[in-house]
Motif scaffolding. Structure first.
Motif, PDB file in Angstrom:
ATOM      1  N   PHE A 145      84.409  41.763  20.127  1.00 28.00           N
ATOM      2  CA  PHE A 145      85.265  41.026  19.196  1.00 28.00           C
ATOM      3  C   PHE A 145      86.722  41.447  19.348  1.00 28.00           C
ATOM      4  O   PHE A 145      87.628  40.607  19.447  1.00 28.00           O
ATOM      5  N   LEU A 146      86.967  42.743  19.401  1.00 26.96           N
ATOM      6  CA  LEU A 146      88.345  43.226  19.507  1.00 26.96           C
ATOM      7  C   LEU A 146      88.949  42.931  20.883  1.00 26.96           C
ATOM      8  O   LEU A 146      90.144  42.630  20.987  1.00 26.96           O
ATOM      9  N   LYS A 147      88.137  42.985  21.923  1.00 28.85           N
ATOM     10  CA  LYS A 147      88.657  42.640  23.247  1.00 28.85           C
ATOM     11  C   LYS A 147      88.994  41.144  23.313  1.00 28.85           C
ATOM     12  O   LYS A 147      89.961  40.741  23.958  1.00 28.85           O
ATOM     13  N   THR A 148      88.204  40.342  22.645  1.00 25.35           N
ATOM     14  CA  THR A 148      88.517  38.915  22.533  1.00 25.35           C
ATOM     15  C   THR A 148      89.830  38.732  21.796  1.00 25.35           C
ATOM     16  O   THR A 148      90.691  37.940  22.200  1.00 25.35           O
ATOM     17  N   ALA A 149      89.999  39.480  20.709  1.00 27.77           N
ATOM     18  CA  ALA A 149      91.218  39.367  19.903  1.00 27.77           C
ATOM     19  C   ALA A 149      92.456  39.809  20.674  1.00 27.77           C
ATOM     20  O   ALA A 149      93.572  39.352  20.400  1.00 27.77           O
ATOM     21  N   LEU A 150      92.288  40.682  21.666  1.00 25.08           N
ATOM     22  CA  LEU A 150      93.415  41.136  22.480  1.00 25.08           C
ATOM     23  C   LEU A 150      93.836  40.093  23.526  1.00 25.08           C
ATOM     24  O   LEU A 150      94.976  40.119  24.010  1.00 25.08           O
ATOM     25  N   ALA A 151      92.940  39.191  23.878  1.00 23.42           N
ATOM     26  CA  ALA A 151      93.196  38.274  24.995  1.00 23.42           C
ATOM     27  C   ALA A 151      94.484  37.447  24.857  1.00 23.42           C
ATOM     28  O   ALA A 151      95.199  37.266  25.847  1.00 23.42           O
ATOM     29  N   PRO A 152      94.833  36.925  23.665  1.00 20.64           N
ATOM     30  CA  PRO A 152      96.072  36.137  23.565  1.00 20.64           C
ATOM     31  C   PRO A 152      97.331  36.965  23.288  1.00 20.64           C
ATOM     32  O   PRO A 152      98.430  36.406  23.195  1.00 20.64           O
ATOM     33  N   VAL A 153      97.179  38.273  23.145  1.00 20.78           N
ATOM     34  CA  VAL A 153      98.329  39.121  22.802  1.00 20.78           C
ATOM     35  C   VAL A 153      99.402  39.031  23.882  1.00 20.78           C
ATOM     36  O   VAL A 153      99.121  39.105  25.083  1.00 20.78           O
ATOM     37  N   GLY A 154     100.632  38.854  23.439  1.00 21.39           N
ATOM     38  CA  GLY A 154     101.763  38.837  24.356  1.00 21.39           C
ATOM     39  C   GLY A 154     101.960  37.545  25.117  1.00 21.39           C
ATOM     40  O   GLY A 154     102.897  37.438  25.911  1.00 21.39           O
ATOM     41  N   SER A 155     101.096  36.557  24.906  1.00 22.20           N
ATOM     42  CA  SER A 155     101.233  35.299  25.639  1.00 22.20           C
ATOM     43  C   SER A 155     101.023  34.070  24.758  1.00 22.20           C
ATOM     44  O   SER A 155     100.904  32.961  25.270  1.00 22.20           O
ATOM     45  N   THR A 156     100.987  34.271  23.441  1.00 18.92           N
ATOM     46  CA  THR A 156     100.749  33.163  22.510  1.00 18.92           C
ATOM     47  C   THR A 156     101.703  33.272  21.333  1.00 18.92           C
ATOM     48  O   THR A 156     101.721  34.292  20.633  1.00 18.92           O
ATOM     49  N   ALA A 183      97.998  25.993  27.577  1.00 16.91           N
ATOM     50  CA  ALA A 183      99.193  25.479  26.902  1.00 16.91           C
ATOM     51  C   ALA A 183      99.883  26.570  26.096  1.00 16.91           C
ATOM     52  O   ALA A 183     101.105  26.531  25.912  1.00 16.91           O
ATOM     53  N   TRP A 184      99.122  27.562  25.628  1.00 19.13           N
ATOM     54  CA  TRP A 184      99.727  28.651  24.851  1.00 19.13           C
ATOM     55  C   TRP A 184     100.663  29.475  25.725  1.00 19.13           C
ATOM     56  O   TRP A 184     101.786  29.770  25.335  1.00 19.13           O
ATOM     57  N   ARG A 185     100.204  29.831  26.909  1.00 24.45           N
ATOM     58  CA  ARG A 185     101.026  30.637  27.808  1.00 24.45           C
ATOM     59  C   ARG A 185     102.233  29.827  28.296  1.00 24.45           C
ATOM     60  O   ARG A 185     103.344  30.354  28.418  1.00 24.45           O
ATOM     61  N   ASP A 186     102.009  28.547  28.591  1.00 17.01           N
ATOM     62  CA  ASP A 186     103.100  27.684  29.042  1.00 17.01           C
ATOM     63  C   ASP A 186     104.210  27.621  27.996  1.00 17.01           C
ATOM     64  O   ASP A 186     105.396  27.713  28.318  1.00 17.01           O
ATOM     65  N   PHE A 187     103.807  27.472  26.738  1.00 11.92           N
ATOM     66  CA  PHE A 187     104.794  27.366  25.661  1.00 11.92           C
ATOM     67  C   PHE A 187     105.509  28.690  25.440  1.00 11.92           C
ATOM     68  O   PHE A 187     106.723  28.728  25.199  1.00 11.92           O
ATOM     69  N   ALA A 188     104.772  29.790  25.541  1.00 12.50           N
ATOM     70  CA  ALA A 188     105.363  31.114  25.296  1.00 12.50           C
ATOM     71  C   ALA A 188     106.313  31.540  26.415  1.00 12.50           C
ATOM     72  O   ALA A 188     107.222  32.341  26.183  1.00 12.50           O
ATOM     73  N   SER A 189     106.094  30.994  27.610  1.00 13.02           N
ATOM     74  CA  SER A 189     106.909  31.391  28.756  1.00 13.02           C
ATOM     75  C   SER A 189     108.387  31.100  28.508  1.00 13.02           C
ATOM     76  O   SER A 189     108.780  29.984  28.200  1.00 13.02           O
ATOM     77  N   GLY A 190     109.196  32.112  28.632  1.00 13.28           N
ATOM     78  CA  GLY A 190     110.639  31.934  28.492  1.00 13.28           C
ATOM     79  C   GLY A 190     111.173  31.973  27.073  1.00 13.28           C
ATOM     80  O   GLY A 190     112.387  31.914  26.873  1.00 13.28           O
ATOM     81  N   LYS A 191     110.291  32.092  26.074  1.00 11.18           N
ATOM     82  CA  LYS A 191     110.774  32.164  24.695  1.00 11.18           C
ATOM     83  C   LYS A 191     111.500  33.497  24.493  1.00 11.18           C
ATOM     84  O   LYS A 191     111.050  34.543  24.943  1.00 11.18           O
ATOM     85  N   THR A 192     112.625  33.422  23.816  1.00 10.90           N
ATOM     86  CA  THR A 192     113.475  34.598  23.635  1.00 10.90           C
ATOM     87  C   THR A 192     113.354  35.168  22.224  1.00 10.90           C
ATOM     88  O   THR A 192     112.629  34.633  21.387  1.00 10.90           O
ATOM     89  N   SER A 193     114.103  36.225  21.990  1.00 14.89           N
ATOM     90  CA  SER A 193     114.087  36.875  20.672  1.00 14.89           C
ATOM     91  C   SER A 193     114.595  35.968  19.564  1.00 14.89           C
ATOM     92  O   SER A 193     114.402  36.257  18.381  1.00 14.89           O
ATOM     93  N   SER A 194     115.208  34.866  19.937  1.00 19.52           N
ATOM     94  CA  SER A 194     115.727  33.924  18.932  1.00 19.52           C
ATOM     95  C   SER A 194     114.669  32.900  18.500  1.00 19.52           C
ATOM     96  O   SER A 194     114.972  32.006  17.710  1.00 19.52           O
ATOM     97  N   TYR A 195     113.445  33.039  19.000  1.00 18.61           N
ATOM     98  CA  TYR A 195     112.384  32.085  18.664  1.00 18.61           C
ATOM     99  C   TYR A 195     112.221  31.957  17.150  1.00 18.61           C
ATOM    100  O   TYR A 195     112.098  32.946  16.437  1.00 18.61           O
TER     101      TYR A 195
END
Length: 380
Positions: A145-156, A183-195
């Motif tokens: 469960f926790l490894k699943t929960a880690l999968a989108p970290v940093g890319s969603t 689509a989650w990674r595509d959208f997150a790509s390039g997002k800056t601290s101003s998101y």
């Protein structure tokens, strides 16, 4: 003279013919060769492996140009892991592997193949390894469960309404799908601290909100097929809903005495409207947690019960985010969460033993401090 003209014409035709052949060969061979060079430097990302019952769902995000994927498997037993062997080829980005042995750990990596029109093949690099353990008791495990929960970290990214259906009444397609949405990674790509998530309200396929994220996690640890019954509910009622579905026991905020790996925490007040997953508690009372909160899916730590931001949980969250999700950490370095996380939330604790066990805990994560839990989760 006429004879010389004929010779010149023949020579010209010959040269033109050679040039045409060279052009054809360049287009048949050099383009695939160029594509091959680029493709071989890429590798599949978003690889997940989750054991559900005696099945293991393996999923990954598509690699541009790939025509086929190879799944490699290794088996771990007695503290040793076997060599990886090719077990399946598929054109899709999901596979369900059946009749896996209870109590055994399996590891997987993916390699993509690109076949050109002329039959030439190129192979990508190997993906990162994803591992999972088949539960002896229950449907899956706390560690899975926790490894699943880690999968989108940093890319969603955090997106208001992400994971919900269009009508905003429950789980949408993304939260009832095995694996990560590309689509989650595509959208997150390039997002800056101003998101600013307020600019993307109800762009439901671009990311996940807090309850969409937790619902997706639960779905993926209990299912190997898409489009089954979902687990997305209002954040403030999600933990209690899970308990009502027989997943675990529920405690009100004023009844909570500790926080253990896998606990689902839903706010019970009118001011928070949030839900998160506990990774583990530290000796100073602070808690390491996983959630989707502006700016996105991330590891964070609470302050101590007395409000100190220099808590063990905050330091642990910063350590792991900086090491494993450096790009995210550089853009979104805020790691601390307030004392309300320790006082305003009800708790759903998974049934881990007995006839109705849902997620067992053969790794003993629920009896570990947060530091040890994180070490276990990041072994591979």
């Amino acid at each position: 003279m006429e004879h010389l003209n004929i010779q010149r014409k023949c020579y010209f035709v010959h040269i033109c013919g050679v040039l045409v052949i060279v052009w054809i060969m360049m287009n048949l061979c050099s383009f695939p060769c160029r594509a091959k060079t680029v493709f071989e430097k890429e590798k599949p990302v978003g690889v997940m492996a989750t054991a559900v019952g005696d099945r293991i769902a393996v999923s990954w995000e598509p690699l541009p140009g790939a025509t086929e994927y190879e799944i490699y498997e290794a088996v771990a037993a007695g503290g040793k892991r076997s060599k990886f062997v090719l077990i399946r080829r598929t054109e899709g980005c999901q596979a369900v592997l059946e009749k896996k042995e209870a109590g055994v750990s399996y590891a997987y990596y993916i390699r993509a193949c690109m076949e050109a029109k002329n039959g030439a093949k190129a192979y990508s690099g190997k993906s990162a390894v994803a591992s999972t353990t088949v539960a002896r008791e229950g449907i899956s495990t706390i560690k899975n469960f926790l490894k699943t929960a880690l999968a989108p970290v940093g890319s969603t990214m955090y997106v208001w309404g992400g994971g919900w259906n269009k009508a905003d009444t429950g789980a949408g397609k993304d939260a009832r799908t095995v694996g990560l949405s590309p689509a989650w990674r595509d959208f997150a790509s390039g997002k800056t601290s101003s998101y600013d998530y307020k600019n993307y309200r109800y762009k439901i396929h671009k990311g996940l909100d807090c309850s969409g994220y937790v619902g997706w996690c639960v779905y993926n640890v209990l299912n190997t097929k898409n489009n089954e019954k979902g687990y997305v509910f209002s954040a403030s009622g999600q933990a209690k809903k899970f308990s009502g579905r027989g997943l675990g026991s529920y405690r009100k905020a004023d009844q909570i005495t500790d926080y253990r790996a896998g606990d689902v925490m839903s706010s019970t007040c009118s001011c928070c409207g949030h839900v998160w997953i506990a990774v583990g508690q530290c000796s100073d009372g602070s808690v390491v947690l996983l959630h989707s909160s502006p700016s996105g899916v991330q590891l964070n730590g609470t302050v101590t019960p007395k409000g100190s931001k220099n808590s063990q949980a905050v330091r642990l969250a910063a350590k792991y985010m900086k090491k494993y999700y450096r790009s995210w950490y550089q853009r979104f370095p805020k790691m601390d969460r307030g004392v309300s996380y320790l006082t305003h939330y009800g708790q759903m604790r998974w049934k881990t033993a007995g006839k109705n066990a849902v997620l067992s805990d053969p790794d003993g994560l629920r009896n570990m401090r947060a530091e040890r839990v994180l070490e276990e989760l990041f072994l591979y």
